[in-house]
Write a protein that holds these residues in place. Sequence first.
Motif, PDB file in Angstrom:
ATOM      1  N   LEU A   1      45.023  31.861  43.734  1.00 21.28           N
ATOM      2  CA  LEU A   1      44.130  33.133  44.116  1.00 21.28           C
ATOM      3  C   LEU A   1      43.497  33.136  45.166  1.00 21.28           C
ATOM      4  N   LEU A   2      44.319  34.387  45.226  1.00 16.96           N
ATOM      5  CA  LEU A   2      44.242  35.039  47.051  1.00 16.96           C
ATOM      6  C   LEU A   2      42.480  34.898  47.468  1.00 16.96           C
ATOM      7  N   GLY A   3      42.587  34.723  48.295  1.00 14.99           N
ATOM      8  CA  GLY A   3      39.966  34.858  48.970  1.00 14.99           C
ATOM      9  C   GLY A   3      39.375  33.260  48.017  1.00 14.99           C
ATOM     10  N   ARG A   4      39.637  32.674  47.242  1.00 16.48           N
ATOM     11  CA  ARG A   4      38.486  31.779  46.718  1.00 16.48           C
ATOM     12  C   ARG A   4      39.897  30.531  46.353  1.00 16.48           C
ATOM     13  N   ARG A   5      39.234  29.428  46.711  1.00 15.20           N
ATOM     14  CA  ARG A   5      39.769  28.216  45.831  1.00 15.20           C
ATOM     15  C   ARG A   5      39.244  27.818  44.573  1.00 15.20           C
TER      16      ARG A   5
ATOM     17  N   LEU B   1      53.960  37.974  33.485  1.00 16.35           N
ATOM     18  CA  LEU B   1      54.521  38.437  34.878  1.00 16.35           C
ATOM     19  C   LEU B   1      53.967  39.545  35.709  1.00 16.35           C
ATOM     20  N   VAL B   2      54.517  40.704  34.011  1.00 15.18           N
ATOM     21  CA  VAL B   2      53.911  42.269  34.657  1.00 15.18           C
ATOM     22  C   VAL B   2      53.372  42.586  34.590  1.00 15.18           C
ATOM     23  N   GLY B   3      51.931  42.290  33.155  1.00 19.38           N
ATOM     24  CA  GLY B   3      50.872  43.392  32.216  1.00 19.38           C
ATOM     25  C   GLY B   3      50.301  44.070  33.080  1.00 19.38           C
ATOM     26  N   ARG B   4      49.459  43.626  34.219  1.00 20.86           N
ATOM     27  CA  ARG B   4      48.858  44.639  34.705  1.00 20.86           C
ATOM     28  C   ARG B   4      48.063  43.108  36.033  1.00 20.86           C
ATOM     29  N   PRO B   5      47.180  44.106  37.343  1.00 16.89           N
ATOM     30  CA  PRO B   5      47.046  43.336  37.959  1.00 16.89           C
ATOM     31  C   PRO B   5      46.154  41.726  37.608  1.00 16.89           C
TER      32      PRO B   5
ATOM     33  N   TYR C   1      42.532  38.630  43.629  1.00 16.74           N
ATOM     34  CA  TYR C   1      43.371  38.887  42.936  1.00 16.74           C
ATOM     35  C   TYR C   1      44.103  37.507  42.682  1.00 16.74           C
ATOM     36  N   LEU C   2      44.846  37.101  41.347  1.00  9.30           N
ATOM     37  CA  LEU C   2      45.791  36.642  41.297  1.00  9.30           C
ATOM     38  C   LEU C   2      46.652  36.969  41.075  1.00  9.30           C
ATOM     39  N   THR C   3      47.856  35.990  42.340  1.00 13.70           N
ATOM     40  CA  THR C   3      49.691  36.590  42.556  1.00 13.70           C
ATOM     41  C   THR C   3      49.582  35.798  41.601  1.00 13.70           C
TER      42      THR C   3
END
Length: 106
Positions: free
Chosen positions: A9-13, A56-60, A67-69
């Motif tokens: 998870l970007l930006g947050r834990r 993996l490729v469903g959507r953002p 955002y979840l990488t």
Amino acid sequence: MARTIVVKLLGRRIGFNVVLNRISLLWNLRHPIQMIDLENAFFMVRFQDEDYSQALVGRPWVIYDHYLTVRPWSSEFSTNQIEVEHQVVWIRLPSLPQGNYSDCLL
């Protein structure tokens, strides 16, 4: 390891159980997953079936406005990589009609 992905998870834990519950709801999984908490806020997720492709490729994917990488696991992966080197992204071009683009332009 063929159906294993690495998420962060970007930006947050957030905690393990919160991540597990949120991604299970987001991905609308048909079968249970195995999730392992790694260092530096990375998680490894193992799938049993076709849920792998959807995740993996469903959507953002977004959890609590972050955002979840999501990327496939590889043998070169290390939790010491603080930055994400490659990431699949979605680009929306609202004024471009569907079918009016060329693959070479993208």
